[in-house]
Design a protein around this motif. Structure first.
Motif, PDB file in Angstrom:
ATOM      1  N   ALA A 136       6.384   5.499  -7.329  1.00 43.41           N
ATOM      2  CA  ALA A 136       5.344   4.505  -7.056  1.00 43.41           C
ATOM      3  C   ALA A 136       5.284   4.165  -5.571  1.00 43.41           C
ATOM      4  O   ALA A 136       4.197   3.969  -5.008  1.00 43.41           O
ATOM      5  CB  ALA A 136       5.593   3.245  -7.875  1.00 43.41           C
ATOM      6  N   ASP A 137       6.440   4.109  -4.925  1.00 39.78           N
ATOM      7  CA  ASP A 137       6.466   3.807  -3.490  1.00 39.78           C
ATOM      8  C   ASP A 137       5.808   4.921  -2.687  1.00 39.78           C
ATOM      9  O   ASP A 137       5.010   4.654  -1.777  1.00 39.78           O
ATOM     10  CB  ASP A 137       7.911   3.606  -3.029  1.00 39.78           C
ATOM     11  N   VAL A 140       1.979   4.683  -3.244  1.00 37.94           N
ATOM     12  CA  VAL A 140       1.328   3.566  -2.554  1.00 37.94           C
ATOM     13  C   VAL A 140       1.305   3.796  -1.045  1.00 37.94           C
ATOM     14  O   VAL A 140       0.318   3.460  -0.370  1.00 37.94           O
ATOM     15  CB  VAL A 140       2.035   2.246  -2.908  1.00 37.94           C
ATOM     16  N   ILE A 141       2.351   4.372  -0.505  1.00 40.13           N
ATOM     17  CA  ILE A 141       2.373   4.669   0.930  1.00 40.13           C
ATOM     18  C   ILE A 141       1.257   5.644   1.292  1.00 40.13           C
ATOM     19  O   ILE A 141       0.561   5.474   2.305  1.00 40.13           O
ATOM     20  CB  ILE A 141       3.751   5.232   1.333  1.00 40.13           C
ATOM     21  N   GLU A 142       1.065   6.659   0.463  1.00 34.82           N
ATOM     22  CA  GLU A 142      -0.008   7.621   0.727  1.00 34.82           C
ATOM     23  C   GLU A 142      -1.379   6.959   0.616  1.00 34.82           C
ATOM     24  O   GLU A 142      -2.278   7.233   1.416  1.00 34.82           O
ATOM     25  CB  GLU A 142       0.090   8.795  -0.257  1.00 34.82           C
ATOM     26  N   VAL A 143      -1.546   6.083  -0.365  1.00 31.97           N
ATOM     27  CA  VAL A 143      -2.824   5.386  -0.526  1.00 31.97           C
ATOM     28  C   VAL A 143      -3.098   4.486   0.680  1.00 31.97           C
ATOM     29  O   VAL A 143      -4.222   4.438   1.200  1.00 31.97           O
ATOM     30  CB  VAL A 143      -2.824   4.568  -1.833  1.00 31.97           C
ATOM     31  N   LEU A 166      -3.065  -1.057  -9.091  1.00 35.60           N
ATOM     32  CA  LEU A 166      -1.675  -1.119  -8.643  1.00 35.60           C
ATOM     33  C   LEU A 166      -0.996  -2.427  -9.031  1.00 35.60           C
ATOM     34  O   LEU A 166       0.206  -2.577  -8.812  1.00 35.60           O
ATOM     35  CB  LEU A 166      -1.602  -0.956  -7.115  1.00 35.60           C
ATOM     36  N   GLN A 167      -1.751  -3.357  -9.583  1.00 37.08           N
ATOM     37  CA  GLN A 167      -1.157  -4.640  -9.963  1.00 37.08           C
ATOM     38  C   GLN A 167      -0.040  -4.432 -10.981  1.00 37.08           C
ATOM     39  O   GLN A 167      -0.190  -3.691 -11.953  1.00 37.08           O
ATOM     40  CB  GLN A 167      -2.207  -5.573 -10.551  1.00 37.08           C
ATOM     41  N   GLY A 168       1.078  -5.077 -10.730  1.00 35.68           N
ATOM     42  CA  GLY A 168       2.213  -4.982 -11.636  1.00 35.68           C
ATOM     43  C   GLY A 168       3.125  -3.802 -11.381  1.00 35.68           C
ATOM     44  O   GLY A 168       4.158  -3.670 -12.043  1.00 35.68           O
ATOM     45  N   MET A 169       2.776  -2.955 -10.442  1.00 35.98           N
ATOM     46  CA  MET A 169       3.605  -1.794 -10.140  1.00 35.98           C
ATOM     47  C   MET A 169       4.853  -2.239  -9.374  1.00 35.98           C
ATOM     48  O   MET A 169       4.774  -3.028  -8.433  1.00 35.98           O
ATOM     49  CB  MET A 169       2.795  -0.784  -9.322  1.00 35.98           C
ATOM     50  N   THR A 175       7.409  -1.320   0.971  1.00 35.42           N
ATOM     51  CA  THR A 175       6.159  -0.702   0.515  1.00 35.42           C
ATOM     52  C   THR A 175       5.105  -1.759   0.227  1.00 35.42           C
ATOM     53  O   THR A 175       3.933  -1.607   0.597  1.00 35.42           O
ATOM     54  CB  THR A 175       6.409   0.136  -0.747  1.00 35.42           C
ATOM     55  N   SER A 176       5.518  -2.828  -0.429  1.00 34.75           N
ATOM     56  CA  SER A 176       4.588  -3.914  -0.735  1.00 34.75           C
ATOM     57  C   SER A 176       4.030  -4.533   0.541  1.00 34.75           C
ATOM     58  O   SER A 176       2.825  -4.804   0.646  1.00 34.75           O
ATOM     59  CB  SER A 176       5.301  -4.976  -1.575  1.00 34.75           C
ATOM     60  N   THR A 177       4.901  -4.728   1.522  1.00 31.26           N
ATOM     61  CA  THR A 177       4.457  -5.287   2.803  1.00 31.26           C
ATOM     62  C   THR A 177       3.505  -4.335   3.517  1.00 31.26           C
ATOM     63  O   THR A 177       2.527  -4.768   4.136  1.00 31.26           O
ATOM     64  CB  THR A 177       5.674  -5.585   3.693  1.00 31.26           C
ATOM     65  N   ARG A 178       3.778  -3.064   3.408  1.00 27.59           N
ATOM     66  CA  ARG A 178       2.911  -2.064   4.042  1.00 27.59           C
ATOM     67  C   ARG A 178       1.512  -2.097   3.441  1.00 27.59           C
ATOM     68  O   ARG A 178       0.510  -2.048   4.162  1.00 27.59           O
ATOM     69  CB  ARG A 178       3.533  -0.681   3.876  1.00 27.59           C
ATOM     70  N   LEU A 179       1.439  -2.183   2.128  1.00 23.19           N
ATOM     71  CA  LEU A 179       0.137  -2.250   1.464  1.00 23.19           C
ATOM     72  C   LEU A 179      -0.583  -3.548   1.817  1.00 23.19           C
ATOM     73  O   LEU A 179      -1.790  -3.553   2.080  1.00 23.19           O
ATOM     74  CB  LEU A 179       0.324  -2.135  -0.045  1.00 23.19           C
TER      75      LEU A 179
END
Length: 269
Positions: A136-137, A140-143, A166-169, A175-179
């Motif tokens: 998942a990380d 999300v990084i690629e997205v 992506l909610q709840g992932m 990664t969360s901070t990056r998104l």
């Protein structure tokens, strides 16, 4: 392979250094490479790498034109290769990783979020997974990186609407901070992203949906930063007035129609 196909492949090998060759190879031989047995590891690596690179290039053509001419290629690589271990294992591990990263960038664009759960389960193991995180990380990084590269407004709006899945992932904090940082960069006018008003609103919706904690302080901080762009004040005031007028008009129409319905109901009774 038919003789005509072999001649085309020989010609592609001769023109291997040309930039457009990988496009042609990916479009013509994306199924062939998984159906034949190539005993030469060097040739297999070259062909499979060209497939991934060519697919990436043609997918970007779709992005730039906001079309989906190559959706069949994407679906084949996703459904018939990435989700089929028998075919996937025919290409080298490094190319498998590159393929999954490419598919991660375009899965929203080609409306394949229904395959996301299965896709993440098939994600190959990366050497730096202990630093980055799980599948998942990586996804999300690629997205997030893809969002930063998008310049076509309809495509960007499409991504921002799809990203709510992506909610709840479960993600690592980094990664969360990056998104979150990526989405926040689209919420303010001006550089470096110069988003349109529609993009800013879509980014706010996605940001508040995915990260509801702290949304009010974010909006207050954003309001103060808007003061740094005085050239945007007239348009902001105009949009605010128009939005207010539309809201008042809709409210009045609802009151009128509800009153009219009550009058008709009383007459009928």
């Amino acid at each position: 392979m038919p003789e005509s196909g072999q001649r085309i492949l020989d010609l592609i090998v001769q023109l291997w250094s040309q930039l457009f060759v990988s496009h042609i190879f990916a479009l013509l031989f994306h199924k062939w490479i998984f159906e034949v047995q190539l005993n030469n590891d060097e040739v297999l690596l070259r062909y499979s790498s060209a497939l991934v690179q060519g697919a990436t290039n043609v997918f970007w053509i779709d992005i730039q034109t906001n079309s989906r001419h190559f959706q069949s290629l994407f679906r084949y690589l996703l459904e018939e290769v990435a989700l089929e271990p028998a075919r996937l294992n025919k290409i080298p591990v490094q190319v498998q990783r590159d393929l999954f990263l490419v598919l991660s960038r375009f899965i929203f664009f080609y409306n394949s979020v229904d395959k996301l759960e299965s896709f993440l389960k098939q994600f190959p193991v990366f050497p730096n997974a202990f630093l980055v995180g799980g599948s998942a990380d990586f996804f999300v990084i690629e997205v997030a990186d893809q969002l930063q590269k998008l310049k076509v407004e309809p495509v960007l709006l499409h991504y921002l609407s799809q990203i709510k899945v992506l909610q709840g992932m479960e993600l690592r904090m980094t990664t969360s901070t990056r998104l979150k940082t990526c989405l926040y960069s689209f919420t303010s006018p001006g550089g470096p992203m110069y988003p349109t008003r529609a993009v800013r609103h879509a980014a706010w919706d996605a940001l508040d949906f995915l990260f509801p904690v702290g949304q009010y302080p974010r909006h207050v901080i954003s309001l103060f930063f808007r003061l740094l762009y005085p050239w945007c004040w007239p348009s902001s005031c105009w949009n605010f007035i128009m939005s207010w007028l539309k809201a008042v008009l809709h409210t009045l129409l609802r009151v009128v129609f509800s009153s009219w319905e009550k009058v008709r109901a009383e007459k009928n009774s």
